[in-house]
Design an enzyme around this catalytic site. Structure first.
Site, PDB file in Angstrom:
ATOM      1  CE1 TYR A 125      -3.490   2.766   1.133  1.00 17.96           C
ATOM      2  CE2 TYR A 125      -1.983   3.167   2.954  1.00 17.96           C
ATOM      3  CZ  TYR A 125      -3.076   3.537   2.210  1.00 17.96           C
ATOM      4  OH  TYR A 125      -3.770   4.679   2.535  1.00 17.96           O
TER       5      TYR A 125
HETATM    6  N1  LIG Z   1      -8.619   5.664   6.535  1.00 15.27           N
HETATM    7  C1  LIG Z   1      -7.402   6.070   6.891  1.00 15.27           C
HETATM    8  O1  LIG Z   1      -6.992   5.961   8.070  1.00 15.27           O
HETATM    9  C2  LIG Z   1      -6.489   6.678   5.864  1.00 15.27           C
HETATM   10  C3  LIG Z   1      -5.229   7.119   6.255  1.00 15.27           C
HETATM   11  C4  LIG Z   1      -4.378   7.683   5.318  1.00 15.27           C
HETATM   12  C5  LIG Z   1      -4.791   7.798   4.006  1.00 15.27           C
HETATM   13  N2  LIG Z   1      -6.018   7.360   3.637  1.00 15.27           N
HETATM   14  C6  LIG Z   1      -6.422   7.512   2.248  1.00 15.27           C
HETATM   15  O2  LIG Z   1      -7.651   8.204   2.202  1.00 15.27           O
HETATM   16  C7  LIG Z   1      -8.409   7.776   1.076  1.00 15.27           C
HETATM   17  C8  LIG Z   1      -9.798   7.355   1.509  1.00 15.27           C
HETATM   18  O3  LIG Z   1      -9.718   6.376   2.519  1.00 15.27           O
HETATM   19  P1  LIG Z   1     -11.028   5.796   3.248  1.00 15.27           P
HETATM   20  O4  LIG Z   1     -10.644   5.353   4.598  1.00 15.27           O
HETATM   21  O5  LIG Z   1     -12.171   6.736   3.092  1.00 15.27           O
HETATM   22  O6  LIG Z   1     -11.238   4.484   2.339  1.00 15.27           O
HETATM   23  P2  LIG Z   1     -12.562   3.703   1.898  1.00 15.27           P
HETATM   24  O7  LIG Z   1     -13.711   3.981   2.784  1.00 15.27           O
HETATM   25  O8  LIG Z   1     -12.161   2.293   1.697  1.00 15.27           O
HETATM   26  O9  LIG Z   1     -12.915   4.425   0.545  1.00 15.27           O
HETATM   27  C9  LIG Z   1     -12.369   4.094  -0.636  1.00 15.27           C
HETATM   28  C10 LIG Z   1     -13.266   4.682  -1.712  1.00 15.27           C
HETATM   29  O10 LIG Z   1     -12.732   4.215  -2.939  1.00 15.27           O
HETATM   30  C11 LIG Z   1     -13.757   3.582  -3.680  1.00 15.27           C
HETATM   31  N3  LIG Z   1     -13.189   2.466  -4.444  1.00 15.27           N
HETATM   32  C12 LIG Z   1     -12.535   1.373  -3.958  1.00 15.27           C
HETATM   33  N4  LIG Z   1     -12.178   0.575  -4.972  1.00 15.27           N
HETATM   34  C13 LIG Z   1     -12.604   1.179  -6.115  1.00 15.27           C
HETATM   35  C14 LIG Z   1     -12.531   0.846  -7.489  1.00 15.27           C
HETATM   36  N5  LIG Z   1     -11.922  -0.269  -7.907  1.00 15.27           N
HETATM   37  N6  LIG Z   1     -13.097   1.688  -8.392  1.00 15.27           N
HETATM   38  C15 LIG Z   1     -13.714   2.807  -7.981  1.00 15.27           C
HETATM   39  N7  LIG Z   1     -13.792   3.204  -6.699  1.00 15.27           N
HETATM   40  C16 LIG Z   1     -13.260   2.383  -5.771  1.00 15.27           C
HETATM   41  C17 LIG Z   1     -14.783   3.115  -2.650  1.00 15.27           C
HETATM   42  O11 LIG Z   1     -16.064   3.119  -3.219  1.00 15.27           O
HETATM   43  P3  LIG Z   1     -16.817   1.812  -3.769  1.00 15.27           P
HETATM   44  O12 LIG Z   1     -16.654   0.742  -2.742  1.00 15.27           O
HETATM   45  O13 LIG Z   1     -18.206   2.322  -3.964  1.00 15.27           O
HETATM   46  O14 LIG Z   1     -16.145   1.493  -5.074  1.00 15.27           O
HETATM   47  C18 LIG Z   1     -14.715   4.219  -1.597  1.00 15.27           C
HETATM   48  O15 LIG Z   1     -15.593   5.261  -1.950  1.00 15.27           O
HETATM   49  C19 LIG Z   1      -7.595   6.656   0.415  1.00 15.27           C
HETATM   50  O16 LIG Z   1      -6.825   7.202  -0.623  1.00 15.27           O
HETATM   51  C20 LIG Z   1      -6.677   6.198   1.534  1.00 15.27           C
HETATM   52  O17 LIG Z   1      -5.508   5.614   1.023  1.00 15.27           O
HETATM   53  C21 LIG Z   1      -6.882   6.794   4.537  1.00 15.27           C
END
Ligand SMILES: NC(=O)c1ccc[n+]([C@@H]2O[C@H](COP(=O)([O-])OP(=O)(O)OC[C@H]3O[C@@H](n4cnc5c(N)ncnc54)[C@H](OP(=O)(O)O)[C@@H]3O)[C@@H](O)[C@H]2O)c1
Length: 237
Positions: A142
């Site tokens: 990742y």
């Molecule tokens: N959560 C944390 O602690 C954290 C920390 C640092 C950075 N981040 C970054 O923040 C961002 C959002 O994280 P999050 O926690 O909100 O993650 P999340 O809830 O898993 O959201 C991921 C989003 O991406 C979409 N997605 C996943 N696979 C996809 C695909 N193949 N095609 C199109 N859309 C897709 C999902 O929608 P669908 O399922 O509807 O496709 C969802 O809306 C990411 O870039 C992550 O790396 C998160």
């Protein structure tokens, strides 16, 4: 932060941090294209939903085309959609993570770039991770996929800065309401194992991420280009 008249695409905005970013951009006055595989109700004002898997070229083309057809322009692209692997990495995991976190962001940005250049003040904002700056066990795939995104942030900033486009990244630490890290948060004693290393004394929130994205999208960030912003409460300071 006034984004009235601006048009944004937010990938992965069906849930989690992306949904909060999309809502915050509309609250600042922007129109937003929301993307993801799940279908969402689309209750935000000035918004359109384009569903589908972002690793699919046709879906990426449709996201850009629908945005231009619906709103007539594109000013802001937020590359937020991503996936994290769990456990030992198979070659299949590798391909799945790289296909979304790196390849899809690369080609969506390339597809959007002509419209971002036409905008005159185009913005690309990559949602990366603090893991590209400070590693942790289990994050090799990742974090390295996101490091590629950080590298693109700098490369595109150099390549398109003279065309009026600014490209920056926000790199959050653990986000308390981010669905992706829910399993990790559940496995940790946050108060004992995590908070002592964060000078701000708390985890990040989706609202913190959205606030930085909105700032980067606005006129106040015009002279920021190619910057990777650690959003970690000082943990890497
Ligand atoms: N959560 C944390 O602690 C954290 C920390 C640092 C950075 N981040 C970054 O923040 C961002 C959002 O994280 P999050 O926690 O909100 O993650 P999340 O809830 O898993 O959201 C991921 C989003 O991406 C979409 N997605 C996943 N696979 C996809 C695909 N193949 N095609 C199109 N859309 C897709 C999902 O929608 P669908 O399922 O509807 O496709 C969802 O809306 C990411 O870039 C992550 O790396 C998160």
């Amino acid at each position: 932060m006034d984004l009235t008249g601006k048009v944004a695409i937010v990938t992965g905005a069906t849930d989690g941090i992306g949904a909060v970013i999309a809502r915050t951009l509309t609250e600042a006055g922007a129109a937003v294209t929301i993307t993801g595989r799940r279908t969402v109700a689309g209750d935000l004002p000035r918004s359109v939903f384009v569903g589908g898997d972002l690793t699919d070229r046709d879906v990426r083309q449709r996201i850009v085309a629908t945005t231009l057809d619906t709103f007539g322009r594109l000013d802001i692209l937020v590359n937020n959609a991503a996936v994290h692997n769990r456990g030992p990495v198979t070659e299949q995991d590798f391909d799945r993570v790289v296909a979304l976190n790196y390849r899809a962001a690369f080609f969506l940005t390339e597809a959007a770039m002509p419209a971002l250049i036409t905008s005159g003040s185009g913005r690309v904002i990559n949602v990366s991770t603090i893991g590209t700056i400070k590693s942790y066990a289990g994050g090799a795939l990742y974090n390295s996929s996101k490091a590629a995104l950080d590298s693109l942030t700098r490369s595109w900033a150099s390549e398109h800065g003279h065309q009026g486009v600014r490209v920056n990244a926000v790199n959050p630490g653990l986000v308390q309401d981010g669905p992706m890290s829910a399993p990790k948060r559940a496995a940790l004693d946050i108060a004992r194992q995590v908070l002592p290393s964060i000078p701000a004394g708390r985890l990040a929130t989706a609202a913190d991420v959205a606030a930085v994205v909105t700032f980067l999208a606005g006129p106040g960030a015009d002279y920021l280009n190619g910057v990777i912003i650690p959003l970690d409460g000082g943990a890497t300071a």
